[in-house]
Design a protein around this motif. Structure first.
Motif, mmCIF file in Angstrom:
data_model
loop_
_atom_site.group_PDB
_atom_site.id
_atom_site.type_symbol
_atom_site.label_atom_id
_atom_site.label_comp_id
_atom_site.label_asym_id
_atom_site.label_seq_id
_atom_site.Cartn_x
_atom_site.Cartn_y
_atom_site.Cartn_z
ATOM 1 N N ALA A 1 3.939 11.297 -5.338
ATOM 2 C CA ALA A 1 4.858 11.512 -6.415
ATOM 3 C C ALA A 1 5.103 9.970 -7.251
ATOM 4 C CB ALA A 1 6.309 11.827 -5.704
ATOM 5 N N THR A 2 4.406 9.042 -6.658
ATOM 6 C CA THR A 2 4.494 7.773 -7.438
ATOM 7 C C THR A 2 3.541 7.813 -8.871
ATOM 8 O OG1 THR A 2 4.304 6.764 -5.310
ATOM 9 C CG2 THR A 2 3.700 5.357 -7.254
ATOM 10 N N PRO A 3 4.319 7.505 -9.855
ATOM 11 C CA PRO A 3 3.398 7.592 -11.249
ATOM 12 C C PRO A 3 2.413 6.755 -11.444
ATOM 13 C CG PRO A 3 6.129 7.211 -11.430
ATOM 14 C CD PRO A 3 5.568 7.087 -9.888
ATOM 15 N N ASP A 4 1.688 7.406 -11.995
ATOM 16 C CA ASP A 4 0.079 6.465 -12.279
ATOM 17 C C ASP A 4 0.532 4.992 -12.639
ATOM 18 O OD1 ASP A 4 -1.428 8.466 -11.031
ATOM 19 O OD2 ASP A 4 -2.075 9.203 -13.033
ATOM 20 N N THR A 5 1.452 4.906 -13.768
ATOM 21 C CA THR A 5 1.653 3.504 -14.285
ATOM 22 C C THR A 5 2.170 2.578 -13.308
ATOM 23 O OG1 THR A 5 3.761 4.531 -14.867
ATOM 24 C CG2 THR A 5 2.284 4.377 -16.757
ATOM 25 N N PHE B 1 0.813 -1.116 -0.013
ATOM 26 C CA PHE B 1 0.126 -0.020 -0.089
ATOM 27 C C PHE B 1 0.812 1.276 0.067
ATOM 28 C CE2 PHE B 1 -3.928 -2.293 1.503
ATOM 29 C CZ PHE B 1 -4.755 -1.783 0.421
ATOM 30 N N SER B 2 1.806 1.232 0.494
ATOM 31 C CA SER B 2 2.915 2.458 0.620
ATOM 32 C C SER B 2 3.070 3.403 -0.525
ATOM 33 C CB SER B 2 4.209 2.043 1.346
ATOM 34 O OG SER B 2 4.352 1.484 2.606
#
Length: 203
Positions: free
Chosen positions: A116-120, A109-110
């Motif tokens: 900032a985590t890309p959607d891909t 889940f993190s």
């Protein structure tokens, strides 16, 4: 004992178990961003790792890591059967579940919390998480049990309940797994869970 927590974080599992065990304890909220407690103390002086949960024992020692804290709490109230006796195969089964939830559900889940985590990559994470939830759903289907260790609520149930609850904030739909949703509702109806949530200001 004193539990250092952040509302709705994984520390909620320890909070729930303290109430299930009917132990004498207090709670103190932690601002994880600023690393301060609600009393204004530097949390890093309490837990140098900088995250919750942290449990101050009656002898003033600090115990960290949720999976260790959950077992410690359960062992303080053996008649509640929140964990099987140490040294038994069932205890190792409990540790097996705690390890799985910690590494395969909690940590997965993190990245979804990080803007900032890309959607891909988030999509990849969700696909991985779905496979892990398939495993849990299949376990419930095959075992026909209400809880992870059988028909009795134990420490891993509190942990799984908390981390799966994060799906509500992350747009991760659990409707594909009706028996998991039933598990969440069943655990959520427990008085200790309601009390812990209320104490942390959760709806």
């Amino acid at each position: 004992m004193k539990l250092y927590y952040s509302s709705g974080a994984c520390s909620l599992a320890s909070h729930i178990l303290l109430r299930e065990a009917k132990l004498d304890f207090t709670i103190e909220k932690v601002d994880l961003k600023n690393k301060t407690t609600e009393k204004g103390d530097n949390f890093l002086n309490i837990n140098a790792k900088g995250y919750v949960p942290a449990l101050e024992l009656d002898n003033k020692q600090i115990l960290t890591e949720g999976t260790a804290i959950l077992q410690y709490i359960a062992d303080q109230a053996p008649t509640t059967k929140l964990a099987p006796a140490a040294g038994t195969l069932e205890r190792y089964r409990l540790q097996e579940w705690l390890g799985f939830i910690n590494s395969e559900i909690h940590k997965t889940f993190s990245p979804l919390f990080n803007p900032a985590t890309p959607d891909t990559y988030k999509n990849t994470v969700k696909e991985y998480l779905a496979k892990r939830l398939d495993f849990i759903a299949n376990y419930f289907t095959q075992s026909k049990k209400e809880y992870l260790m059988g028909d009795h609520f134990t420490a891993p149930d509190a942990y799984l309940y908390v981390v799966l609850g994060w799906s509500n904030f992350l747009g991760f739909d659990l409707s594909k797994w009706p028996n998991i949703k039933s598990f969440i509702e069943r655990v959520g109806a427990r008085p200790a869970v309601k009390e812990a949530r209320q104490a942390e200001g959760l709806s």
